[in-house]
Design a protein around this motif. Structure first.
Motif, PDB file in Angstrom:
ATOM      1  N   ARG A  40       0.829  -1.205   0.000  1.00 25.63           N
ATOM      2  CA  ARG A  40       0.000   0.000   0.000  1.00 25.63           C
ATOM      3  C   ARG A  40       0.864   1.256   0.000  1.00 25.63           C
ATOM      4  O   ARG A  40       1.830   1.350   0.754  1.00 25.63           O
ATOM      5  CB  ARG A  40      -0.934  -0.007   1.219  1.00 25.63           C
ATOM      6  CG  ARG A  40      -2.026  -1.071   1.130  1.00 25.63           C
ATOM      7  CD  ARG A  40      -2.835  -1.148   2.398  1.00 25.63           C
ATOM      8  NE  ARG A  40      -2.065  -1.771   3.476  1.00 25.63           N
ATOM      9  CZ  ARG A  40      -2.055  -3.081   3.710  1.00 25.63           C
ATOM     10  NH1 ARG A  40      -2.739  -3.908   2.944  1.00 25.63           N
ATOM     11  NH2 ARG A  40      -1.343  -3.573   4.704  1.00 25.63           N
ATOM     12  N   GLN A  41       0.477   2.220  -0.828  1.00 23.44           N
ATOM     13  CA  GLN A  41       1.255   3.447  -0.964  1.00 23.44           C
ATOM     14  C   GLN A  41       1.359   4.194   0.361  1.00 23.44           C
ATOM     15  O   GLN A  41       2.415   4.744   0.691  1.00 23.44           O
ATOM     16  CB  GLN A  41       0.645   4.353  -2.030  1.00 23.44           C
ATOM     17  CG  GLN A  41       1.501   5.567  -2.362  1.00 23.44           C
ATOM     18  CD  GLN A  41       2.842   5.191  -2.972  1.00 23.44           C
ATOM     19  OE1 GLN A  41       2.891   4.433  -3.942  1.00 23.44           O
ATOM     20  NE2 GLN A  41       3.936   5.694  -2.419  1.00 23.44           N
ATOM     21  N   VAL A  44       4.015   2.644   2.415  1.00 23.37           N
ATOM     22  CA  VAL A  44       5.334   2.952   1.848  1.00 23.37           C
ATOM     23  C   VAL A  44       5.750   4.372   2.229  1.00 23.37           C
ATOM     24  O   VAL A  44       6.890   4.623   2.636  1.00 23.37           O
ATOM     25  CB  VAL A  44       5.325   2.769   0.321  1.00 23.37           C
ATOM     26  CG1 VAL A  44       6.604   3.322  -0.304  1.00 23.37           C
ATOM     27  CG2 VAL A  44       5.160   1.292  -0.033  1.00 23.37           C
ATOM     28  N   ALA A  64       5.315   0.905  -4.199  1.00 26.16           N
ATOM     29  CA  ALA A  64       4.177   0.120  -3.726  1.00 26.16           C
ATOM     30  C   ALA A  64       3.879  -0.962  -4.751  1.00 26.16           C
ATOM     31  O   ALA A  64       3.558  -0.664  -5.902  1.00 26.16           O
ATOM     32  CB  ALA A  64       2.964   1.013  -3.524  1.00 26.16           C
TER      33      ALA A  64
END
Length: 264
Positions: A40-41, A44, A64
């Motif tokens: 998941r961004q 990250v 991600a």
């Protein structure tokens, strides 16, 4: 001994928390440009910020991608086409009785814990060999040799990581690229804390207390008689990634607190 990884780039898979995040911090502190990874961004981005707080001025970026899929591995390799250090850390675990584990879980564990390392090593190793320097490190486990009855599917994947790292080390002989496996024992990572959540809620014990009780109950051969910290595991990984570890390859390096009851 001062470990200096200035001018080196390191990709650490599954590094938004736990052992992976500790490794990312340790490599960044030693001067490496670090690429963190998670599915998941938002995770990250949070990991990038955590590494920068730990190592001010460090070069940190992230990708991600779900490395349990071929597409995710391709996305990471496309975003970061070159690296000097590859830490195959991403992994899943969890206790389940053998007779209750469906095929889909066996396949998921193998895809994440083994095939991610296969795919990324295939993507990055040839260029390392061309440059004459590289480090590949697989995060295996003491469970690779001490198969836990409650996690047979997990233990199998970690044994596979040992075979993969040893075979790749032999394949890269004479290139200046080393390939090793690091075998943590019970470690107080976020994942272990989550696994022990029910016990903690019932007993009111801290994560550290619950983890140490788990060690003494389920890994009674532990010599340190406690769970390791993520930093203790990361310290060994950072060394193995360093120029100082140039004569160490094809090895299964234990940071298991003495759980494995063998001197070999």
């Amino acid at each position: 001994m001062k470990i200096d990884l200035t001018s080196r780039t390191a990709v650490v898979t599954g590094s938004t928390r736990g052992i992976g995040l500790a490794i990312a911090k340790g490599l960044a502190e030693s001067g490496a440009a670090v690429v963190v990874n998670g599915r998941r961004q938002a995770d990250v981005d949070a990991a990038i910020a955590a590494v920068r707080r730990h190592a001010p001025g460090a070069e940190v970026r992230g990708v991600a991608a779900d490395l349990g899929t071929a597409q995710g591995c391709e996305a990471l390799a496309a975003a970061e086409p070159s690296t000097d250090i590859l830490v195959n850390n991403v992994g899943v675990f969890g206790p389940h009785d053998f007779f209750e584990v469906p095929d889909s879980e066996w396949e998921r564990f193998f895809a994440v814990n083994v095939m991610s390392g296969v795919r990324l090593s295939r993507a990055y190793l040839p260029a390392m060999a061309e440059r004459g320097w590289g480090r590949v490190i697989f995060l295996s486990s003491e469970s690779a040799l001490n198969i836990p009855v409650e996690m047979i599917h997990y233990g199998l994947t970690k044994t596979a990581d040992l075979a993969l790292s040893r075979g790749l080390a032999k394949r890269m002989a004479g290139t200046g690229v080393t390939v090793n496996a690091v075998l943590p024992g019970p470690t107080l990572s976020d994942g272990v804390a989550d696994m022990l959540k029910e016990v903690r809620e019932k007993t009111g014990k801290s994560a550290e207390e619950a983890a140490n009780e788990f060690v003494m109950t389920h890994r009674s051969t532990s010599i340190i008689r406690r769970a390791a910290t993520v930093e203790e595991v990361a310290n060994l990984v950072v060394y193995v990634a360093s120029p100082q570890a140039s004569a160490t390859t094809g090895a299964a390096l234990r940071v298991d607190g003495g759980v494995l009851d063998t001197i070999a």
